[in-house]
Design a protein around this motif. Structure first.
Motif, mmCIF file in Angstrom:
data_model
loop_
_atom_site.group_PDB
_atom_site.id
_atom_site.type_symbol
_atom_site.label_atom_id
_atom_site.label_comp_id
_atom_site.label_asym_id
_atom_site.label_seq_id
_atom_site.Cartn_x
_atom_site.Cartn_y
_atom_site.Cartn_z
ATOM 1 N N PRO A 137 6.219 -22.689 -6.239
ATOM 2 C CA PRO A 137 4.986 -21.887 -6.298
ATOM 3 C C PRO A 137 4.529 -21.530 -7.705
ATOM 4 O O PRO A 137 3.410 -21.052 -7.877
ATOM 5 N N LYS B 40 -0.172 -23.761 -6.068
ATOM 6 C CA LYS B 40 -0.872 -22.520 -5.719
ATOM 7 C C LYS B 40 -0.849 -22.325 -4.196
ATOM 8 O O LYS B 40 -1.395 -23.131 -3.450
ATOM 9 N N LEU B 41 -0.220 -21.232 -3.770
ATOM 10 C CA LEU B 41 -0.032 -20.947 -2.351
ATOM 11 C C LEU B 41 -1.269 -20.319 -1.715
ATOM 12 O O LEU B 41 -1.259 -19.182 -1.241
ATOM 13 N N CYS C 198 0.060 -19.048 4.250
ATOM 14 C CA CYS C 198 0.182 -19.038 2.783
ATOM 15 C C CYS C 198 0.511 -17.639 2.273
ATOM 16 O O CYS C 198 1.337 -17.480 1.366
ATOM 17 N N ASP D 276 3.773 -16.764 0.138
ATOM 18 C CA ASP D 276 3.557 -16.175 -1.188
ATOM 19 C C ASP D 276 4.271 -14.825 -1.313
ATOM 20 O O ASP D 276 4.859 -14.522 -2.350
ATOM 21 N N TYR E 102 7.937 -15.508 -1.861
ATOM 22 C CA TYR E 102 8.176 -16.014 -3.216
ATOM 23 C C TYR E 102 8.092 -14.906 -4.260
ATOM 24 O O TYR E 102 8.995 -14.730 -5.077
#
Length: 190
Positions: free
Chosen positions: A145, A149-150, A173, A177, A180
């Motif tokens: 990531p 780009k998530l 997403c 994200d 992450y």
């Protein structure tokens, strides 16, 4: 046998008895089903861990702060012969088309995504539920990531949204994200 007079007290008593019997039945059903439901959820979590992590011999469980809120996220630290091989984060989003979506996201030690697994969702059958299919989920595999780009392409991201299910794609997403960013912050990278 004489017919009872229909009075307010008789109606209230009858209603009370019906409500009491229904409450007792619901309590018994809840008591009977709680154990099997918990076992099924634990099995689903174990299956998801096998999907999102590399082979491991030891698993530690702890909670890390959710970067987006006051709650925490459950993290599984996987190791093999004493060496950490990855992390699985149980994450969620409230942005699904029909509400909450829960995922398990596996990361290696460089925070590259190993795999994702949907734990629960209420997305539309035939449309949003496609988040569970490999056609959608596989685009996250092997992506870091930091460079990937998530977010969906409509939002200037790198993820191909599911046709007619942009909201579900965005929600997926968002959950990935969140996992992450929370894991990265916990490891000291943010």
């Amino acid at each position: 046998m004489s017919k009872r007079e229909s009075s307010l007290s008789n109606l209230a008593l009858t209603l009370f008895i019906i409500a009491a019997v229904a409450a007792i039945m619901l309590a018994l059903i809840n008591l009977i089903t709680t154990g099997p439901i918990q076992k099924a959820q634990q099995q689903k979590e174990k299956d998801a861990l096998r999907e999102v992590l590399p082979s491991f011999s030891d698993l530690k469980t702890f909670y890390i702060p959710n970067i987006d809120g006051e709650d925490s996220l459950k993290v599984f630290e996987a190791s093999y012969n004493g060496q950490i091989v990855g992390y699985a984060v149980s994450t969620y989003t409230m942005q699904g088309f029909n509400g909450k979506m829960e995922l398990m996201v596996g990361f290696d030690t460089t925070l590259t995504i190993i795999n994702t697994q949907v734990l629960s969702h209420a997305e539309t059958p035939g449309l949003g539920e496609k988040i569970t299919q490999s056609d959608f989920k596989d685009q996250f595999r092997g992506k870091n990531p930091e460079k990937f780009k998530l977010s969906v392409k409509k939002d200037n991201g790198d993820v191909d949204a599911i046709t007619a299910s942009t909201i579900s794609s965005r929600a997926f997403c968002d959950a990935v994200d969140r996992a992450y960013r929370s894991l990265k912050a916990w490891k000291g990278g943010e």
